[in-house]
Design a protein around this motif. Structure first.
Motif, PDB file in Angstrom:
ATOM      1  N   PHE A  52       0.862  -1.200   0.000  1.00  0.00           N
ATOM      2  CA  PHE A  52       0.000   0.000   0.000  1.00  0.00           C
ATOM      3  C   PHE A  52       0.883   1.229   0.000  1.00  0.00           C
ATOM      4  N   ASP A  57      -4.710   3.832   1.687  1.00  0.00           N
ATOM      5  CA  ASP A  57      -4.934   2.635   0.871  1.00  0.00           C
ATOM      6  C   ASP A  57      -5.233   1.434   1.769  1.00  0.00           C
TER       7      ASP A  57
ATOM      8  N   GLU B 136     -13.373   0.032  -3.453  1.00  0.00           N
ATOM      9  CA  GLU B 136     -12.047   0.286  -2.893  1.00  0.00           C
ATOM     10  C   GLU B 136     -11.345   1.183  -3.892  1.00  0.00           C
ATOM     11  N   GLY B 137     -11.185   2.435  -3.542  1.00  0.00           N
ATOM     12  CA  GLY B 137     -10.601   3.393  -4.473  1.00  0.00           C
ATOM     13  C   GLY B 137     -11.479   3.535  -5.704  1.00  0.00           C
TER      14      GLY B 137
END
Lengths: 286, 448
Positions: A52, A57, B136-137
């Motif tokens: 990450f 993240d 996620e993102g």
């Protein structure tokens, strides 16, 4: 690259590269769900910059992992609830257990047990880029089976209390993400069933305990088959033996505890059909 | 509130207006309904419900809610256009009002409870697909679930095999069900940009034509995920269906069902991201075959098998066995059931039994998989039903019971095996007293 962490020294060497380091390891409290539901803690893993880029993240990954695992409603709709017990997954932000599990002192384990925590999952995450540009994640995960560790702290069982498993992307056809890597083989389900079965056994809820322990045995057997010889496989085999022995104890418990008012030897439970030497029935022929 | 609210209300009005028309629709049909008004198509042997792919997260942005609706609508269309080749099918896109959850169990109870028109009748089948969406993102993750069943005289009934074991001077009638009639697929990743592209290309590809010819120019279906589009297929000629909108919205014309692998419509297909839609198609072929009793027209077993194999081939090409053991195991069991029905010779039975053994290896944690493999083991090539085999059968069934103590099929099988032990002591591993006790325990367990 198949990233493996065969020992504590290697683990700490990797952690030296981490944004989260050994020195930062700490055990922040985490919120359990209310009884009668049981809880699985999803604690934060250590990670490399290759895994990450930023803590955000990691946060996004943990949020998704939590959503993915905490799917009780959909399991019920599948008629796939095998435990008759509600197990919820809880995210534990900022809780970073040490990889060797030394944070889990007996008093902490006792508190977790009292709060209905069955399992804690954490570890370390890494990734590398293959020659073709594919990102290949790897994970070295730890699983604390709380009821089992609690009993081990009291010398009541000799089970391996802290299974660890390595996950490598090479085993997958396409480059998976970390969540797929960790959840695809149902180890978490196997460890939850083991911990739950053992807890129920200690509470003398023999029938439900037996069912969960046999489920755990079946899942662990399946996991064992895909593992190459080595430490991970030994851990899984050892847990299988543990689950089997506990299933035997459940049968013996039911036999020793006939229905209220009935003379000794009275059989009413379906568990009395099971053979204590083969507590989950005979394996099918290969 | 989200941007989809106003269109949703508008859609509801349109839906209610179209409801009467839908109830009387023919056996090829598609529609969109609120979950609370779920109903099947009366004449359809095979019905498909797609329930919402709900966003599971705390940041339910309008964009994410729209994406979840978009995915549900695309999955509905994708499944429906695959099903059309089976004939006698109906597909419904069920939607939930904002903030509400479409409960699968509630929907099943709505349509399987003998509540008059719109309820399943004996022999009708239903596939229910639903899912979850999380992010996620920039990536979206879509997880799909599938449940399928056939309506029996009193409600959903499991698909069952009757197994007769002959040998050792005796006969034994047992039964077995599929290992499961529901399955969860692994989450799949799709970027927001790809999802938008799928939607656009879907619109372009879904064209109705005035003639049954792919070379004849046609008109695109005005697919909008937020707007109801009830329509029916009022005529079917070969692989071509006449698509007729039930409201003033949308064009009418011929559309060709997807029959062959080569009919894959290209990069627009959501199947590229969700290979489980091929799995759903394969299961649909199996269930279409099971819905073969009157009043529903029987479907060709050969065509069903071909469709099943094609669907599974596509799924297996996209998803390795190690990543989906339960899906592979269930597929083997479904193949075994089809084999069982198609070939009643000893060789046919042996092949089916081999498939059931493989299914059990993939799904050892499923009691019904153990039961299925156990009761058909004596039928495998080279196996016999003799005294050791009889003893082993009892022990294996006890193993299945360990995983599901309340399983009525396993309990019934065990009761029959113990009766065999009582009637023919030479086949029993237990003395008479133990057999009698076991029979009593099973009897008590079955009534609990």
């Amino acid at each position: 690259m198949n990233v493996r962490l065969p020992g504590h020294a290697t683990a700490c060497a990797l952690l030296a590269l981490c944004l989260s380091t050994c020195a930062r390891a700490e055990l922040k409290p985490c919120q359990s769900v209310r009884a009668p539901a049981f809880t699985v803690y999803l604690s934060e893993p250590a990670f490399t910059r290759e895994a990450f880029k930023t803590p955000d993240d990691l946060d996004a990954f943990m949020t998704r992992l939590h959503r993915q695992l905490d799917d009780g409603r959909d399991r019920r709709w599948l008629n796939a609830s095998t435990t008759d017990v509600d197990v919820r997954f809880v995210r534990c932000p900022g809780r970073v257990p040490s990889l060797d599990g030394e944070d889990f002192r007996p008093d902490i384990v006792e508190t977790m047990r009292g709060q209905g925590v069955l399992l804690e999952v954490w570890g370390s995450l890494d990734a590398r880029t293959a020659a073709d540009g594919t990102r290949l994640p790897s994970a070295d995960m730890r699983f604390l089976l709380v009821p089992v560790r609690f009993a081990a702290d009291r010398n009541e069982t000799a089970a391996p209390p802290l299974p660890r498993l390595d996950y490598v992307a090479a085993a997958f056809s396409a480059a998976p993400d970390f969540a797929a890597l960790i959840t695809a083989q149902r180890e978490v389900d196997a460890f939850v069933a083991t911990a739950l079965g053992f807890k129920l056994l200690r509470e003398r809820r023999y029938e439900l305990a037996h069912r969960n322990l046999c489920l755990a045995g079946a899942l662990l057997k399946k996991i064992e088959k895909r593992l190459p010889p080595g430490r991970d496989r030994d851990v899984v085999v050892s847990l299988q033996s543990f689950a089997q022995a506990a299933a035997t104890s459940a049968i013996q418990g039911v036999v020793a505890q006939p229905p209220a008012g009935a003379p000794p030897g009275t059989r009413s439970s379906l568990l009395t059909l099971q053979n204590p030497k083969e507590p989950c029935g005979q394996e099918l022929e290969p | 509130m989200t941007p989809t609210v106003a269109p949703f209300k508008l859609a509801l009005v349109r839906l209610l207006l179209a409801l009467a028309a839908i109830a009387a629709m023919p056996a090829y049909a598609g529609s969109m309904l609120p979950c609370s008004q779920a109903r099947v198509f009366t004449g359809a042997a095979l019905n498909s419900f797609v329930l919402p792919y709900r966003y599971v997260g705390e940041r339910a942005t309008p964009e994410l809610l729209q994406a979840s609706r978009q995915i549900s609508a695309l999955v509905h269309f994708e499944i429906l256009f695959n099903l059309l080749k089976y004939g006698g099918v109906g597909g419904t896109d069920l939607v939930a009002p904002p903030g509400e959850i479409c409960d699968v169990d509630f929907v099943v109870s709505q349509v399987s409870g003998d509540k008059g028109p719109g309820s399943l009748v004996n022999g009708q089948t239903l596939l229910i697909t639903w899912g979850r969406l999380f992010e996620e993102g920039d990536q979206l993750y879509i997880q799909s679930y599938l449940r399928f069943f056939r309506q029996g005289p009193k409600g959903p009934m499991p698909e069952t095999l009757a197994v007769h074991l002959a040998g050792a001077g005796s006969g034994l009638n047992l039964s077995a069900t599929l290992p499961a009639q529901a399955i969860a697929f692994a989450p799949r990743r799709i970027s927001r940009a790809d999802l938008a592209r799928v939607t656009e290309e879907f619109k372009r590809a879904m064209v109705v034509r005035p003639q049954k010819d792919l070379n004849v120019p046609g008109q695109s279906i005005d697919f909008r995920h937020e707007v109801a589009f009830p329509y029916g297929v009022t005529r079917a000629e070969g692989d071509w269906m006449w698509l007729q909108p039930l409201t003033s919205v949308g064009p009418a014309g011929w559309v060709r069902a997807r029959v062959r692998d080569s009919d894959e419509a290209g990069s627009w297909s959501l199947r590229r991201w969700l290979p489980e839609l091929d799995y759903v198609d394969a299961v649909a072929s199996f269930m279409r075959l099971r819905a073969g009793s009157p009043p529903f027209a029987r479907y060709s077993p050969e065509r069903a098998r071909d469709a099943f194999d094609a669907g599974m081939r596509r799924f297996e090409a996209a998803v390795p066995a190690a990543e989906a053991p339960a899906a592979y195991g269930l597929a083997r069991a479904l193949r075994g059931f089809m084999q069982w029905e198609a070939d009643t010779s000893n060789e046919g039975r042996a092949k089916a039994a081999e498939l059931f053994k493989e299914a059990q290896a993939d799904m050892p944690e499923y009691a019904a998989a153990r039961n299925l493999a156990a009761v058909t083991r004596p039928l495998r090539a080279g196996a016999t039903f003799d005294a050791p085999s009889s003893a082993r059968l009892g022990s294996e069934l006890v193993g299945a019971l360990a995983l599901a103590p309340g399983d009525a099929v396993v309990l019934d099988n065990l009761q029959r095996v113990y009766k065999l032990y009582a009637d023919r002591p030479q086949l029993s591993p237990f003395d008479a007293r133990e057999v009698k006790q076991r029979q009593q325990v099973i009897k008590a367990g079955a009534t609990r």
